[in-house]
Design an enzyme around this catalytic site. Structure first.
Site, PDB file in Angstrom:
ATOM      1  N   SER A 191       0.799  -1.225   0.000  1.00  0.00           N
ATOM      2  CA  SER A 191       0.000   0.000   0.000  1.00  0.00           C
ATOM      3  C   SER A 191       0.830   1.272   0.000  1.00  0.00           C
ATOM      4  O   SER A 191       0.388   2.299  -0.496  1.00  0.00           O
ATOM      5  CB  SER A 191      -0.974  -0.018   1.171  1.00  0.00           C
ATOM      6  OG  SER A 191      -0.591   0.863   2.166  1.00  0.00           O
ATOM      7  N   THR A 247      -8.534  -8.626   4.969  1.00  0.00           N
ATOM      8  CA  THR A 247      -9.230  -7.827   5.978  1.00  0.00           C
ATOM      9  C   THR A 247     -10.637  -7.508   5.503  1.00  0.00           C
ATOM     10  O   THR A 247     -10.901  -7.473   4.296  1.00  0.00           O
ATOM     11  CB  THR A 247      -8.484  -6.507   6.267  1.00  0.00           C
ATOM     12  OG1 THR A 247      -9.134  -5.829   7.357  1.00  0.00           O
ATOM     13  CG2 THR A 247      -8.497  -5.576   5.062  1.00  0.00           C
ATOM     14  N   LYS A 250     -10.975  -2.793   4.894  1.00  0.00           N
ATOM     15  CA  LYS A 250     -10.563  -1.862   3.847  1.00  0.00           C
ATOM     16  C   LYS A 250     -11.625  -1.871   2.741  1.00  0.00           C
ATOM     17  O   LYS A 250     -12.664  -1.281   2.930  1.00  0.00           O
ATOM     18  CB  LYS A 250      -9.129  -2.153   3.454  1.00  0.00           C
ATOM     19  CG  LYS A 250      -8.217  -1.737   4.640  1.00  0.00           C
ATOM     20  CD  LYS A 250      -6.759  -2.044   4.563  1.00  0.00           C
ATOM     21  CE  LYS A 250      -6.080  -1.624   5.871  1.00  0.00           C
ATOM     22  NZ  LYS A 250      -4.696  -2.083   6.021  1.00  0.00           N
ATOM     23  N   THR A 279      -9.601 -14.228  22.769  1.00  0.00           N
ATOM     24  CA  THR A 279     -10.147 -12.883  22.615  1.00  0.00           C
ATOM     25  C   THR A 279     -11.593 -12.985  22.135  1.00  0.00           C
ATOM     26  O   THR A 279     -11.950 -13.902  21.383  1.00  0.00           O
ATOM     27  CB  THR A 279      -9.273 -12.034  21.661  1.00  0.00           C
ATOM     28  OG1 THR A 279      -9.731 -10.683  21.695  1.00  0.00           O
ATOM     29  CG2 THR A 279      -9.304 -12.534  20.231  1.00  0.00           C
ATOM     30  N   THR A 280     -12.401 -12.065  22.608  1.00  0.00           N
ATOM     31  CA  THR A 280     -13.819 -12.041  22.246  1.00  0.00           C
ATOM     32  C   THR A 280     -13.974 -11.911  20.736  1.00  0.00           C
ATOM     33  O   THR A 280     -13.246 -11.156  20.099  1.00  0.00           O
ATOM     34  CB  THR A 280     -14.496 -10.856  22.964  1.00  0.00           C
ATOM     35  OG1 THR A 280     -14.322 -11.055  24.367  1.00  0.00           O
ATOM     36  CG2 THR A 280     -15.965 -10.760  22.638  1.00  0.00           C
TER      37      THR A 280
HETATM   38  C1  LIG Z   1      -4.037  -2.595   7.232  1.00  0.00           C
HETATM   39  C2  LIG Z   1      -3.144  -3.782   7.019  1.00  0.00           C
HETATM   40  C3  LIG Z   1      -3.252  -4.917   7.806  1.00  0.00           C
HETATM   41  C4  LIG Z   1      -4.107  -4.940   9.034  1.00  0.00           C
HETATM   42  O1  LIG Z   1      -5.448  -5.006   8.738  1.00  0.00           O
HETATM   43  P1  LIG Z   1      -6.498  -4.435   9.800  1.00  0.00           P
HETATM   44  O2  LIG Z   1      -7.742  -5.143   9.493  1.00  0.00           O
HETATM   45  O3  LIG Z   1      -6.543  -2.957   9.595  1.00  0.00           O
HETATM   46  O4  LIG Z   1      -5.955  -4.769  11.159  1.00  0.00           O
HETATM   47  C5  LIG Z   1      -2.537  -6.042   7.454  1.00  0.00           C
HETATM   48  N1  LIG Z   1      -1.706  -6.044   6.398  1.00  0.00           N
HETATM   49  C6  LIG Z   1      -1.534  -4.945   5.638  1.00  0.00           C
HETATM   50  C7  LIG Z   1      -0.612  -5.000   4.479  1.00  0.00           C
HETATM   51  C8  LIG Z   1      -2.236  -3.774   5.936  1.00  0.00           C
HETATM   52  O5  LIG Z   1      -2.036  -2.675   5.210  1.00  0.00           O
END
Ligand SMILES: *Cc1c(COP(=O)(O)O)cnc(C)c1O
Length: 405
Positions: A191, A247, A250, A279-280
């Site tokens: 990113s 994820t 995003k 963890t919950t």
């Molecule tokens: C944002 C990100 C994560 C973490 O994801 P989240 O759901 O925000 O915790 C993992 N890997 C990369 C490459 C990211 O940019």
């Protein structure tokens, strides 16, 4: 205590002196006016750096799914998945994600960060070839902090290979202990650099040297590939990658992380990873919202095509205006600034003078000299918004550079 408080104060002074002190920008998302947010004193701010890449966070189907689940099941999951935190929404979401990547199974985590840390940690803590053979990890030098956290959480032999450099990766694989279990950990879309890994070439090397592959598709799921399965789907290599991580926070606009892979691998990680067990679980409303989002995005080809059209248009407008754009193969559009205080100053002026927000990316996120502003156009960023942005940047860069020179 005094000792530690003094230490904190001095460390913060150092961070400030280096221009690395991070301050939050007050921004309140408006679900129905995205990408407009509310800033300080009720001022409306146009945000150019949200990771809600497809503007799904405020999508009606997603918000309604969350509200329905919230009313039906309440606010919190009330336990870990093993205790009392599994709802039909969790199970359905895992099935949907496994299907998205063409894998047997998926496992949800409370964030993408946790999924990388917990899954990689669990893999490297295992001893599939006997206690005397530690894992050898081959990690791209630009890998996200969450993968590094997993890699560092257990003793393993770590080889950091040059970013997307197949010659360097192969040289390291060639001299590795043939008996050691091996894991190659990498991302698809990076990113900060906005470039894309050569996934097929990595799979070729992994197969040649008997290594397992772990791919972070966080910045690609929901966007790349014919059905939004990421770059691994686009490149036709998803079945050659052992674990695909993603994820829901995003492009899917919600929250949570996941891994997908072979049934026994996912079940093993489910059974041993402390970051999963203790963890919950995600709130059922979040799981329901994410499920609605994944289903919608997979079918909404127009929205996904629009994202890439918008990114192309912004790149073309930057180029036409002579703005120092950094080459990008992805939907992310970085602009070179090259100096930390200037980068912060440009971002501040965009906000104060033009009501535009774009995150300054400084060291240590990128090397010194490569400081940049990072723009993430969404399907809702219009041509008029782009004109306004380009005009603002031209004005600011003309005057700020004079001040800095
Ligand atoms: C944002 C990100 C994560 C973490 O994801 P989240 O759901 O925000 O915790 C993992 N890997 C990369 C490459 C990211 O940019």
């Amino acid at each position: 205590m005094d000792l530690f408080r003094n230490f904190c104060r001095e460390s913060l002074d150092t961070i400030r002196a280096q221009g690395r002190y991070r301050q939050f920008t007050p921004l309140q998302k408006q679900a129905d006016r995205f990408p407009h947010y509310i800033g300080t004193d009720g001022r409306e701010i146009l945000v150019w750096s949200a990771n809600d890449y497809l503007a799904m966070g405020g999508h009606q189907a997603v918000v309604e799914a969350a509200c329905d689940a919230l009313r039906a099941m309440g606010a919190g999951a009330g336990g870990t998945r093993n205790i009392s935190g599994t709802s039909p929404a969790h199970d359905a979401l895992e099935a949907e994600l496994a299907d998205l990547h063409g894998k047997d199974a998926a496992l949800l985590f409370t964030s993408g960060f946790v999924s990388n840390q917990a899954a990689i940690g669990a893999i490297l803590a295992s001893r599939p070839m006997g206690a005397e053979h530690r894992w050898q990890v081959f990690s791209d030098e630009k890998n996200h902090a969450s993968m590094i956290a997993g890699i560092k959480s257990v003793p393993a032999d770590v080889q950091v290979f040059a970013h997307n450099d197949m010659v360097d990766l192969e040289a390291r694989l060639r001299v590795a202990d043939p008996l050691a279990p091996k894991l190659i950990a990498f991302e698809s879309v990076y990113s900060m650099d906005a470039d894309i890994a050569p996934l097929a070439a990595i799979c070729d090397l992994a197969e040649r040297y008997g290594a397992m592959t772990y791919l972070d598709e966080v910045h690609a799921v929901g966007m790349y590939g014919p059905t939004a399965g990421g770059v691994s789907e686009r490149d036709g290599v998803a079945d050659r990658i052992d674990i695909i991580e993603g994820t829901l926070a995003k492009a899917f606009g919600c929250h949570g992380g996941y891994i997908t892979g072979a049934a026994e691998v996912v079940d093993y990680i489910r059974s041993v990873a402390p970051g999963f067990i203790f963890t919950t679980s995600l709130p059922p409303s979040t799981a329901a919202a994410a499920l609605a989002s994944v289903r919608h995005v997979r079918a909404d080809h127009v929205r996904r095509a629009k994202l890439f059209e918008r990114a192309q248009t912004l790149k073309a407008r930057f180029d036409a205006a002579g703005l120092p754009r950094i080459a990008s193969e992805s939907h992310i559009v970085p602009l070179h600034i090259g100096e930390a205080s200037l980068c912060k100053a440009v971002s501040k002026r965009l906000l104060e003078e033009f009501g535009i927000y774009a995150t300054p990316i400084n060291y240590p996120t990128v090397p010194r000299g490569q400081e940049r502003l990072r723009f993430t156009p969404t399907p809702l960023h219009t041509d008029a918004m782009m004109d306004q942005l380009v005009d603002a940047l031209k004005q600011i860069l003309a005057t700020s550079q004079r001040l800095a020179a």
